[in-house]
Design a protein around this motif. Structure first.
Motif, PDB file in Angstrom:
ATOM      1  N   TRP A 130       0.843  -1.197   0.000  1.00 25.49           N
ATOM      2  CA  TRP A 130       0.000   0.000   0.000  1.00 25.49           C
ATOM      3  C   TRP A 130       0.868   1.232   0.000  1.00 25.49           C
ATOM      4  N   HIS A 132       0.931   5.414   1.321  1.00 33.28           N
ATOM      5  CA  HIS A 132       0.252   6.358   2.208  1.00 33.28           C
ATOM      6  C   HIS A 132       1.106   7.587   2.414  1.00 33.28           C
ATOM      7  N   HIS A 134       3.376  10.115   4.244  1.00 34.96           N
ATOM      8  CA  HIS A 134       4.321   9.937   5.353  1.00 34.96           C
ATOM      9  C   HIS A 134       4.695  11.284   5.946  1.00 34.96           C
ATOM     10  N   HIS A 400      11.564   0.048   7.484  1.00 36.43           N
ATOM     11  CA  HIS A 400      11.510   0.489   6.085  1.00 36.43           C
ATOM     12  C   HIS A 400      12.566  -0.227   5.234  1.00 36.43           C
ATOM     13  N   LEU A 444      13.814   4.209   8.138  1.00 31.78           N
ATOM     14  CA  LEU A 444      13.119   4.380   9.413  1.00 31.78           C
ATOM     15  C   LEU A 444      12.790   3.045  10.049  1.00 31.78           C
ATOM     16  N   HIS A 448       3.814   1.690  13.874  1.00 33.92           N
ATOM     17  CA  HIS A 448       2.837   2.109  12.875  1.00 33.92           C
ATOM     18  C   HIS A 448       1.493   2.475  13.502  1.00 33.92           C
TER      19      HIS A 448
END
Ligand code: C2O
Ligand code: CU
Length: 464
Positions: A130, A132, A134, A400, A444, A448
């Protein structure tokens, strides 16, 4: 290709006309396969009879348009910011170039209002992912800035239905509009985070999907909520886990316990549909209630005979003989007993951190992004990250740019199968997440649960 709105098609036409007039030197960059326009939008989250909520959406769609990328091929997605504030886009779970990871100030300058940025993506893994925002994710994601992404394989799993199932909980007021009063609430940050009161499936209250009898459905579950861990069951049919966090696994049957899907996690289920007239359901279960989110309604026709076969994803296996061991104690939160932490290198009492900076959590002693990386590792070395949840709260920890194996787990057997980009740690649990640090750059690690991230649960590492 994602769906294009009329407005976008018109924009595309004029861009082509403009391109024709430009010298070819300026056209060297590859044409975008899709354009994402984060901006204000509206959606009726509680159905057609209720008011539309004012949200921030990609291309005015909730969730954002489904992006389909091809594995191993370089593709450009253009993001044009139509918000009144900066933004960036992160491609969650894609092991891509660091410069395209979408982390403000660490990997790129935020895209200003009216600006645009071309993300050049070469995804190495197929599966369910997905994208999104940040940038101030606790607010931008909560307002709706996210969308599903599928990386296609050359030989896709042969099924009768393949469906992305994006789940989110929204905090709506009585009149069905978004309750924005709680953003930035430090008390909420110090607890479980922002929980909503309305659960949606692909932006609607529920979905009913027709399927043929005795066939196969692939449901790609994604938890896009800011903070809520979703306990889910699949009833009325046999089902197997086919992929975790995007990457295919060996097929494993579902246990009796509900599946716990943490924010940002994905889980692909392979469902065997039953006899004509039967149905199967995906449910949200809690001690108070069971909500049916999605129904597979089995029709009269029989599916063609086939057996979907799946190859588990292969990534470089961590070498556990001589890893770089990095402890990552997770501290703070309400009733966490944390007295203080470092903030940009300075020791500070927790009271002051909370009052001045809204920070209530720490990773390895630092509240918020430290100036120096948690660790630096030469490319190719195995890292064993010892995440220890010393708090009284759940955390979905995300790394990440890498997928890891959970090779040790304090309260459960380790996961011998599967790769993860996000792992749920219940209170007092600890895990060892092992991976080969093979992607150079600055990456990173954060919780979450977006309010925890905003409240200080974030750090970073460097692969050199
Ligand atoms: Cu899903 Cu740091 O992100
Ligand atoms: Cu957390």
């Amino acid at each position: 290709m994602p769906l294009l709105s009329r407005r976008r098609m018109l924009a595309g036409t004029s861009a082509a006309a403009l391109a024709a007039a430009l010298p070819s030197r300026l056209l060297a960059a590859e044409a975008p396969i899709a354009e994402l326009r984060p901006g204000p939008g509206r959606a009726r989250l509680e159905g057609p009879g209720r008011a539309a909520a004012d949200l921030w959406l990609f291309n005015d769609q909730c969730p954002g348009p489904l992006l389909r990328l091809k594995r191993g091929v370089r593709q450009t997605v253009r993001v044009t910011n139509e918000l009144d504030e900066p933004t960036t886009v992160h491609w969650h779970g894609l092991r891509i170039d660091n410069a395209m990871d979408g982390v403000p100030d660490l990997t790129q300058a935020p895209i200003p209002p009216g600006g645009s940025f071309d993300y050049s993506l070469t995804p190495p893994d197929s599966g369910s992912f997905w994208y999104h925002s940040h940038y101030k994710g606790a607010v931008q994601m909560d307002r709706g800035l996210y969308g599903p992404l599928i990386v296609e394989d050359d030989s896709p799993l042969d099924v009768d239905l393949d469906r992305m199932v994006t789940l989110d909980d929204w905090r709506l007021t009585e009149d069905s509009t978004l309750d924005t009063a709680g953003y930035g609430n430090v008390r909420e940050r110090a607890h479980g985070g922002r929980f909503g009161n309305v659960l949606t499936v692909n932006g609607r209250e529920q979905e009913i999907l027709p399927v043929p009898a005795e066939g196969w459905a692939r449901l790609r579950l994604l938890n896009a909520a800011n903070a809520r861990v979703l306990p889910l069951t699949l009833s009325g049919a046999d089902a197997w886990i086919a992929a975790k966090d995007g990457l295919t696994t060996r097929l494993t049957g579902l246990g009796a316990e509900p599946l716990l899907l943490a924010p940002a996690q994905r889980l692909d289920l392979l469902v065997r549909t039953g006899a004509p007239g039967s149905s199967a359901a995906l449910n949200f279960v809690s001690p108070q209630e069971t909500l049916t989110l999605l129904t597979l309604a089995v029709g009269d026709t029989l599916a063609p005979e086939r057996t979907p076969t799946l190859t588990p994803a292969t990534l470089p296996e961590p070498d556990r003989r001589d890893p770089l061991r990095v402890p990552l104690p997770m501290q703070g939160g309400a009733m966490g007993g944390l007295e203080g932490a470092r903030y940009k290198g300075q020791a500070m009492p927790l009271r002051e951190l909370a009052r001045q900076h809204g920070l209530v959590w720490a990773l390895a002693g630092d509240a918020g992004m430290p100036e120096k990386p948690l660790f630096s590792v030469p490319r190719g070395r195995t890292v064993e990250l010892g995440m220890a949840n010393l708090t009284g709260w759940d955390h979905g920890m995300h790394v990440h740019g890498h997928h890891f194996r959970v090779v040790e787990w304090s309260h459960r057997p380790p996961l011998t199968d599967g790769w993860h980009d996000t792992v749920l740690l219940r209170p007092r649990e600890s895990v060892i997440a092992a991976f080969v640090a093979d992607n150079p750059g600055k990456w990173l690690i954060h919780c979450h649960m977006m309010e925890h991230h905003a409240g200080g649960m974030v750090t970073w590492f460097e692969v050199t």
